[in-house]
Design a protein around this motif. Structure first.
Motif, PDB file in Angstrom:
ATOM      1  N   ASN A 266       0.840  -1.197   0.000  1.00 49.07           N
ATOM      2  CA  ASN A 266       0.000   0.000   0.000  1.00 49.07           C
ATOM      3  C   ASN A 266       0.876   1.247   0.000  1.00 49.07           C
ATOM      4  O   ASN A 266       1.273   1.738   1.065  1.00 49.07           O
ATOM      5  N   PRO A 267       1.194   1.768  -1.177  1.00 53.18           N
ATOM      6  CA  PRO A 267       2.065   2.950  -1.257  1.00 53.18           C
ATOM      7  C   PRO A 267       1.525   4.176  -0.528  1.00 53.18           C
ATOM      8  O   PRO A 267       2.289   5.101  -0.226  1.00 53.18           O
ATOM      9  N   ASP A 268       0.235   4.180  -0.210  1.00 54.18           N
ATOM     10  CA  ASP A 268      -0.376   5.344   0.433  1.00 54.18           C
ATOM     11  C   ASP A 268      -0.349   5.288   1.957  1.00 54.18           C
ATOM     12  O   ASP A 268      -0.804   6.225   2.616  1.00 54.18           O
ATOM     13  N   ILE A 269       0.173   4.204   2.531  1.00 57.03           N
ATOM     14  CA  ILE A 269       0.181   4.089   3.983  1.00 57.03           C
ATOM     15  C   ILE A 269       1.148   5.105   4.584  1.00 57.03           C
ATOM     16  O   ILE A 269       2.223   5.365   4.041  1.00 57.03           O
ATOM     17  N   HIS A 270       0.747   5.711   5.704  1.00 57.45           N
ATOM     18  CA  HIS A 270       1.591   6.658   6.428  1.00 57.45           C
ATOM     19  C   HIS A 270       2.022   6.001   7.739  1.00 57.45           C
ATOM     20  O   HIS A 270       1.199   5.807   8.643  1.00 57.45           O
ATOM     21  N   VAL A 271       3.300   5.663   7.812  1.00 59.01           N
ATOM     22  CA  VAL A 271       3.828   4.886   8.934  1.00 59.01           C
ATOM     23  C   VAL A 271       4.631   5.771   9.877  1.00 59.01           C
ATOM     24  O   VAL A 271       5.416   6.616   9.439  1.00 59.01           O
ATOM     25  N   GLY A 272       4.417   5.580  11.169  1.00 57.71           N
ATOM     26  CA  GLY A 272       5.229   6.214  12.191  1.00 57.71           C
ATOM     27  C   GLY A 272       5.929   5.149  13.024  1.00 57.71           C
ATOM     28  O   GLY A 272       5.610   3.959  12.932  1.00 57.71           O
TER      29      GLY A 272
END
Length: 413
Positions: A266-272
Motif C-alpha cells: 500500500n504505497p499510500d500508507i503513512h507509517v510512524g
C-alpha cells in the motif's frame, strides 16, 4: 588409457565451465532479490562476466537447508549467515563450512561492533549486510484521526490502545503463530521497561530472572493481549503485513525490515515509529538493535574468484546504497546513501543514538548455549503464556531454570 584420461579431462572442463561466471547465493530474505539483480547488472557493466543465482528460502527452513547442503557438498558459493557469538554459525565455522574472508576483502567501512558479530578466533567470516531496528510501528492516519500522540509511558500506550479499540479498530496485530515474533516483542519491551542497567546486572549475576521486575514485564505483556486481534495465536507475520498495510490494525511490534513490504502493498500508507515506552516518564526509552547477519563464503564454493569479487563489492558504500534503496533497511556498511524517507531516517537516528547497550535476545550471551533464552524459553514460553497455559511467574521460573543450568553467574541463585 589415453581415451580415459581425455574423457576425465573433458568432464572436468565441463564441470568448470558449468560454474564459470555463475555465483550461487542463498538467503532467508526474499526482499533482497532485486538487490542482486542490480549488483549483477552493475558488475557486468564494469566488465565482470558474473551471473548471480539468488535463492531465498523460508526463514523457518533456511538454517536446516544450509546445514544439510554444506555437509553434503551441495551448498552454494555464498550464504547469508547468522551473527556470532555462538549458535549455528559458530558450529558451521568450527566444522570448516564457512571460509574466512579477511585476506580478500577490505573491511574499512565497518565499525568494530559490526565486525565483532562476524569474527571468530581473530578471523572474519562474512561481510555484515544490515542492522535492524525494532519497535512499534503505527498508522499515522489513525493517530491523527483520534488525536493520539506517541506514548512516553506504558500507561499512555495502553490508553492509546483503549481509544482505538473503542472506535472499532484493532490496536495491535500480533503474529502469535510465529514464536520468534513474540520473543522479539518481549526483548524490545525489555530494553525500555527493564532498562539496560537491569539487563547488565542480569548478565553479571547481580539479579536473575526471578526478579519481580522481570515477572512484571511478563504480566504487562500478558495483560496487553486484550488489545490484540481476535485469533492472534493463529496468525503469521504475512497476515500481519497485509493487515497493517491496509489499515485493518493500528500498530505492530516489528522491525524496520517490514517497512518495504508495507509500502509495496500500500504505497499510500503513512507509517510512524516509536520505541516501546518505559513505565515512567523519567525513564529513558531504548531500542533493540542488532546486526541482521553477514554474507559469507562457504567451503562448497565452486567459483571462488567471482565470489570474492562479489564479497569485495558487498564491503563498499556503493553496495549499502543499493541495498538501502531496495530494501529500506539500514546497511551495515558506513558511508552509504539512504533514501530520503522519514521513517528510514528516524530508524537510522534511533540506531545511532538510542540503541540499548545491553540485550537478552539476538546478540546476547543468553542465546549462545542450550537451553537458549531465545529458542527454548521465550519462544515456547510466550506462546504458552498468551494461550493461558503459563503464568507470568511461570515464565520467569522457566527462564531461570533453563539459563542457570549452564550460565555461571546465574547458578545457585
Amino acid at each position: 588409457m589415453k581415451k580415459k584420461i581425455l574423457l576425465v579431462v573433458v568432464m572436468a572442463l565441463l564441470v568448470v565451465s558449468a560454474f564459470a561466471g555463475k555465483v550461487t547465493i542463498w538467503s532467508w530474505r526474499t526482499q533482497d532479490a532485486e538487490v542482486w539483480q542490480k549488483i549483477e547488472a552493475l558488475l557486468k557493466s564494469r566488465g565482470h562476466d558474473i551471473t548471480i543465482e539468488f535463492t531465498a528460502y523460508a526463514p523457518t527452513e533456511y538454517d536446516s537447508k544450509v546445514n544439510l547442503a554444506l555437509q553434503t557438498g551441495t551448498g552454494p558459493d555464498i550464504v547469508y549467515s547468522r551473527r556470532l557469538p555462538g549458535g549455528r554459525t559458530q558450529v558451521l565455522i568450527e566444522n570448516g563450512l564457512y571460509l574466512p574472508i579477511d585476506e580478500y576483502v577490505d573491511l574499512t567501512y565497518f565499525p568494530q561492533a559490526s565486525l565483532n558479530s562476524v569474527t571468530w578466533q581473530n578471523k572474519v567470516y562474512g561481510v555484515p549486510f544490515a542492522v535492524q531496528v525494532v519497535g512499534i510501528f503505527y498508522n499515522k492516519d489513525y493517530y491523527d484521526q483520534f488525536g493520539l500522540k506517541e506514548p512516553t509511558t506504558w500507561d499512555e500506550l495502553v490508553a492509546n490502545a483503549e481509544v482505538l479499540k473503542k472506535n472499532g479498530i484493532d490496536p495491535f496485530f500480533v503474529s502469535g503463530k510465529e514464536a520468534w515474533t513474540l520473543t522479539m516483542q518481549h526483548a524490545m519491551a525489555g530494553v525500555s521497561v527493564l532498562g539496560p542497567e537491569w539487563i547488565k546486572d542480569l548478565t553479571e549475576g547481580k539479579t536473575n530472572f526471578l526478579d519481580p521486575k522481570f515477572t512484571d514485564l511478563n504480566r504487562r505483556l500478558n495483560d496487553l493481549k486484550i488489545y490484540y486481534q481476535n485469533g492472534f495465536m493463529g496468525n503469521s507475520s504475512v497476515d500481519q503485513d497485509a493487515s497493517f498495510a491496509f489499515g485493518q490494525t493500528a500498530m505492530v511490534f516489528y522491525g524496520i525490515w517490514g517497512y518495504q513490504t508495507w509500502k509495496q502493498l500500500n504505497p499510500d500508507i503513512h507509517v510512524g515509529y516509536f520505541m516501546v515506552p518505559p513505565i515512567t516518564a523519567d525513564q529513558k526509552p531504548y531500542a533493540y538493535t542488532y546486526l541482521d547477519g553477514a554474507i559469507a563464503m562457504t567451503s562448497n564454493v565452486k567459483n571462488m574468484e567471482d565470489s570474492i569479487e562479489i564479497l569485495k563489492f558487498c564491503a563498499t558504500p556503493e553496495f549499502g546504497t543499493i541495498f538501502a534503496g531496495v530494501t529500506y533497511n539500514i546497511p551495515a556498511v558506513t558511508g552509504s546513501t539512504l533514501p530520503p524517507d522519514p521513517v528510514l531516517q528516524e530508524a537510522l537516528e534511533i540506531y545511532s543514538n538510542h540503541a540499548s547497550p545491553y540485550v537478552y535476545w539476538v546478540g546476547s550471551v543468553f542465546t549462545t548455549q542450550k537451553p537458549s533464552l531465545y529458542d527454548d524459553v521465550l519462544s515456547p514460553g510466550m506462546q504458552e503464556m498468551y494461550a493461558g497455559k503459563l503464568t507470568p511467574e511461570g515464565l520467569s521460573k522457566m527462564a531461570q531454570d533453563a539459563i542457570s543450568q549452564w550460565y555461571p553467574p546465574l547458578m545457585n541463585k
